[in-house]
Design an enzyme around this catalytic site. Structure first.
Site, PDB file in Angstrom:
ATOM      1  N   CYS A 101       0.828  -1.215   0.000  1.00  0.00           N
ATOM      2  CA  CYS A 101       0.000   0.000   0.000  1.00  0.00           C
ATOM      3  C   CYS A 101       0.866   1.271   0.000  1.00  0.00           C
ATOM      4  O   CYS A 101       1.511   1.560  -0.997  1.00  0.00           O
ATOM      5  CB  CYS A 101      -0.969  -0.056   1.177  1.00  0.00           C
ATOM      6  SG  CYS A 101      -2.316   1.116   1.055  1.00  0.00           S
ATOM      7  N   HIS A 114      -3.369  -5.200   1.697  1.00  0.00           N
ATOM      8  CA  HIS A 114      -2.641  -5.462   2.949  1.00  0.00           C
ATOM      9  C   HIS A 114      -2.589  -6.947   3.276  1.00  0.00           C
ATOM     10  O   HIS A 114      -3.375  -7.437   4.084  1.00  0.00           O
ATOM     11  CB  HIS A 114      -3.323  -4.722   4.106  1.00  0.00           C
ATOM     12  CG  HIS A 114      -3.195  -3.251   4.017  1.00  0.00           C
ATOM     13  ND1 HIS A 114      -2.060  -2.581   4.408  1.00  0.00           N
ATOM     14  CD2 HIS A 114      -4.044  -2.310   3.555  1.00  0.00           C
ATOM     15  CE1 HIS A 114      -2.217  -1.287   4.203  1.00  0.00           C
ATOM     16  NE2 HIS A 114      -3.414  -1.090   3.674  1.00  0.00           N
ATOM     17  N   GLU A 154      -0.561  -8.429   5.117  1.00  0.00           N
ATOM     18  CA  GLU A 154      -0.173  -8.626   6.527  1.00  0.00           C
ATOM     19  C   GLU A 154      -1.363  -8.658   7.478  1.00  0.00           C
ATOM     20  O   GLU A 154      -1.240  -9.115   8.607  1.00  0.00           O
ATOM     21  CB  GLU A 154       0.836  -7.538   6.940  1.00  0.00           C
ATOM     22  CG  GLU A 154       0.260  -6.145   7.198  1.00  0.00           C
ATOM     23  CD  GLU A 154      -0.107  -5.357   5.937  1.00  0.00           C
ATOM     24  OE1 GLU A 154       0.032  -5.896   4.821  1.00  0.00           O
ATOM     25  OE2 GLU A 154      -0.531  -4.193   6.089  1.00  0.00           O
TER      26      GLU A 154
END
Lengths: 191, 295
Positions: free
Chosen positions: A80, A176, A178
């Protein structure tokens, strides 16, 4: 392995958790570094540049003279805002926002709209499999340079890309990973 | 799976991306640009900063939509705006304006003394103030995706924010040592679901991002809050009520990003000019205490 996460601003701890999980799964003995200053970059094998505010990253890195350090890291996962930071052109950057140019892509910030347009969905990632993708005020990749591999698309737009440039391997996502999985971190560490 | 919007993960996820950052109160496009240039992660669009709301008295309401649009047009970072506690119609207006976050805030006059906004019904995420763990968890149970301390807004006095950070830390520590029976009792006492309390006990922290707010006026104040364990800070009156807003804004951003680096703090604290004047809180009458609004 020495694995770092840029820890100035944004969703940094989430990347550290994902890297820990990935290293464990791959049986890699790893040391984790929270990267805030120049000396933290030394000897890094991999680095995640998290999501956050790309304008803030730029300013904090500039003030500490850290912008040149990224080109020396062998493996980078940029998500991002991190991807915006390492792109070569920001179509709608704020005054003075100059990306690092580590990969040849152009990006448009907040390309889907405001937070109300943030979304999550399933994607198919080449060589990785089905992944759950979380897009938060996400950018779009508007131009792809030569030699860029597209790993995943959403609605025709590339949303995950990789590039091997000299000795540097870069994996970039506009979403994202993660927040949902460690499979992208595993891919980076094992490639 | 279909594309989903407005999920809790997206709401709390945006707050996660704001961590390590400073959210600044701004009252016009020019201030918004100063905040963005200094490195703010988001701005709070307001008609008046809390210190002026405090001075002016009267009923404080949601800002004029024109003001919010003006500020939205001036910056690319996320824009937040405040609605009154319990005033879901103001919240609906802010959502319709496309703000990125709503602060259901005690800085404005309370609209409903019984109920806060049912935040789970909205697609836009909410942040709410809290003085202790019970308040924080009640707000999360209502759908808040981010929490902040109440502090005492508009005073430039950090003492209440510190009290609230420490209270939440202490109560979480206590939960960590509790058996399942005690957790059920704690949940009853706080009027929140047992599952939520169990989750906090297991995590050893709030399940959403927690910022400091209410009284932060200097880089040192910001570092103090960060070292006490919050994820970032809101600065209300502290920037544009100082004598040099640009310098204060930039220094507080640096102080939050490098909160453990005392040498850096010393450097960024140098020659800033006067911080906002500030108010003593201990002798303040209860009807002037914004933090006591909502429970």
């Amino acid at each position: 392995m020495r694995i770092g996460v840029l820890f100035l601003q944004g969703g940094a701890i989430e990347h550290e958790h994902a890297f820990r999980k990935a290293a464990k799964k791959l049986g890699i003995k790893a040391e984790f570094v929270r990267v805030r200053k120049k000396t933290d970059f030394s000897g890094l094998d991999a680095l995640a540049i998290p999501g956050g505010e790309s304008t803030v990253f730029q300013k904090l890195l500039e003030r500490k003279g850290l912008l040149p350090e990224f080109s020396k890291v062998p493996k980078i996962l940029a998500t991002c805002a991190g991807l915006i930071l390492i792109s070569s052109k920001i179509e709608d950057g704020i005054a003075g926002q100059k990306p690092l140019g580590l990969i040849d892509i152009a990006v448009k910030r907040n390309a889907y709209g405001s937070q109300l347009d943030s979304f999550e969905c399933e994607l198919e990632a080449k060589g990785i499999g089905a992944v759950h993708a979380i897009f938060i005020r996400a950018p779009k990749i508007t131009k792809l340079g030569k030699g860029m591999k597209v790993i995943a698309r959403h609605g025709g737009d590339p949303v995950a890309i990789s590039k091997k440039k000299g000795r540097q391997l870069i994996l970039g996502t506009t979403f994202h990973p993660e927040l949902a999985t460690s499979v992208f971190h595993e891919w980076l560490l094992s490639n | 799976m279909e594309k989903q919007t407005g999920t809790f993960r997206l709401k709390s996820g945006l707050a996660q991306m704001l961590k390590g950052g400073v959210i600044m109160d701004v009252t016009n496009a020019e201030q918004a640009k100063i905040a963005q240039d200094a490195g703010a992660v988001a701005v709070m669009a307001l008609e008046r900063v809390p210190a002026d709301i405090r001075r002016d008295g009267g009923v404080a309401r949601m800002s004029d939509p024109l003001k919010i649009k003006e500020i939205k047009a001036a910056v690319t970072i996320p824009v937040m705006a405040k609605c009154r506690i319990g005033h879901f119609a103001e919240a609906q207006i802010l959502e319709a304006l496309g703000v990125d976050y709503i602060d259901e805030s005690e800085v404005l006059t309370v609209a409903d003394e019984e109920f806060h906004v049912d935040k789970s019904k909205f697609k836009v995420p909410f942040v709410c103030g809290a003085r202790n763990l019970g308040e924080a968890l009640r707000r999360i149970d209502e759908g808040a995706a981010m929490v902040r301390t109440k502090g005492e807004a508009g005073t430039g006095n950090i003492v209440e924010a510190v009290r609230h950070i420490r209270a939440i830390n202490r109560e979480i520590e206590l939960l960590k040592g509790m058996n399942s029976r005690e957790i059920v009792d704690a949940a009853k006492e706080m009027c929140v679901p047992v599952e939520l309390v169990k989750n906090v006990s297991g995590l050893g922290r709030l399940p959403v991002v927690n910022f400091a707010a209410g009284g932060i006026a200097t880089p040192a104040d910001a570092s103090l809050c960060m070292q006490l364990g919050v994820d970032g800070v809101f600065v209300g009156s502290g920037i544009f009520k100082s004598t040099n807003p640009k310098k204060f804004a930039r220094s507080i951003v640096d102080a939050v990003a490098h909160y453990q680096d005392a040498k850096n703090l010393a450097k960024v604290s140098e020659g800033l000019g006067d911080a906002m004047r500030g108010l003593e809180v201990s002798n303040m009458p209860e009807n002037q205490r914004m933090a006591l609004r909502g429970k």
